[in-house]
Design an enzyme around this catalytic site. Structure first.
Site, short mmCIF file in Angstrom:
data_model
loop_
_atom_site.label_atom_id
_atom_site.label_comp_id
_atom_site.label_asym_id
_atom_site.label_seq_id
_atom_site.Cartn_x
_atom_site.Cartn_y
_atom_site.Cartn_z
N LEU A 158 0.85 -1.18 0.00
CA LEU A 158 0.00 0.00 0.00
C LEU A 158 0.90 1.25 0.00
CD1 LEU A 158 -2.73 -1.22 2.51
CD2 LEU A 158 -2.79 -1.26 0.01
N HIS A 159 1.49 1.48 -1.16
CA HIS A 159 2.56 2.47 -1.32
C HIS A 159 2.18 3.85 -0.78
CE1 HIS A 159 4.46 -0.36 -4.21
NE2 HIS A 159 3.21 -0.59 -4.59
#
Length: 313
Positions: free
Chosen positions: A235-236
């Site tokens: 979940l950059h």
């Protein structure tokens, strides 16, 4: 040291954008002044509709402005990993009645910056921000910081060299990094380790509508990503918000960042060693992440916000 921040979030939702904004909404000291969309994960109309759906789900009154429909060179890219709409996964989608502001997004930036210091959270291509810098250079002194998810010093995820957000508009990225504005960067080098395991994000299923919707988005993103060779559910974009929340999750380092504009390396994130040897830097860059703290912050904030908005089960 923890302190209040006034934010504008420039984004292309995006499942991980949605998680980032939801987490941000639950952190009291981070005040979102507006959402500005940008073509990235999908075309600008789908992206803006995704922002409308997200803000409606969050029972928000935050203003949304539609931003750039393509790069500075009028190119448009998209990422299949996010699905047809750019934010696939939610099973219960109501009629969307959340309104988009009629004003120009650059003027919204200008008017906000005239009255206060703003931190920009940039989790899509940097087109809007480059246009702001070029159109109203006299106001960039009031940009306190730009916190960016993008780039990769070791590798890319679109080409061997380039990460998507910078590849989508490398000219814009170069303008931003050359601007002299304080920049904090979270690149693939750290964000690929910002992942959740399936047994971890399944905890969201025990919540109400918001938590279940976020579970569905993450689960789709994880499952669909496997088709494209992504084994982790990274979940950059959430890294930017958790950095601003000052939770001691990241180790940072100073670097001098430049962007390649040509040939096979177009969009590549470059580190200028000769400048760094002279202690000349233009960005703070994420180096390592405490993944357990990262995971806990996401799960806890979403479940807490879900309870506030939709009540306890």
């Amino acid at each position: 040291m923890t302190r209040d921040r006034e934010l504008i979030i420039d984004c292309d939702p995006g499942q991980d954008d949605a998680i980032a904004i939801s987490v941000c909404k639950n952190i009291d000291r981070l005040k979102i002044n507006g959402i500005v969309t940008v073509a990235g994960n999908n075309d600008i109309d789908n992206i803006t509709n995704n922002a409308r759906l997200l803000m409606q789900t969050l029972k928000s009154d935050i203003k949304i402005f539609k931003g750039s429909k393509g790069s500075l060179l009028n190119k448009v890219y998209s990422q299949d990993v996010h699905g047809t709409t750019g934010m696939d996964g939610m099973s219960q989608i109501p009629e969307i009645n959340y309104q988009v502001e009629k004003g120009n997004f650059i003027d919204f930036y200008k008017e906000t910056l005239k009255s206060k210091k703003i931190t920009i959270v940039a989790i899509g291509p940097l087109t809007n921000i480059a246009l702001l810098i070029k159109t109203y250079p006299e106001y960039i002194k009031n940009i306190e910081e730009i916190v960016i998810m993008g780039g990769g010093l070791q590798k890319g995820n679109v080409t061997d060299y380039a990460e998507f957000n910078f590849y989508a508009d490398p000219e814009a990225a170069k303008i931003v990094f050359d601007s002299g504005i304080k920049i904090t960067l979270f690149s693939l080098d750290v964000t690929e380790d910002a992942y959740l395991l399936e047994r971890e994000y399944e905890q969201l299923k025990k919540g109400n509508y918001l938590a279940k919707a976020m579970f569905e988005l993450i689960n789709y993103y994880h499952s669909n990503g496997k088709k494209f060779g992504y084994t982790k559910c990274s979940l950059h974009d959430v890294c930017t918000i958790l950095y601003l929340a000052d939770l001691n999750i990241f180790e940072m380092e100073d670097r001098y960042i430049d962007i390649s504009l040509h040939g096979l390396t177009r969009g590549m994130t470059l580190s200028n060693k000769s400048k760094e040897e002279k202690a000349i830097y233009n960005a703070r860059v994420g180096k390592t992440i405490d993944r357990v703290k990262f995971k806990n912050a996401i799960i806890n904030n979403i479940l807490e916000l879900d309870s506030k908005l939709y009540g306890k089960l």
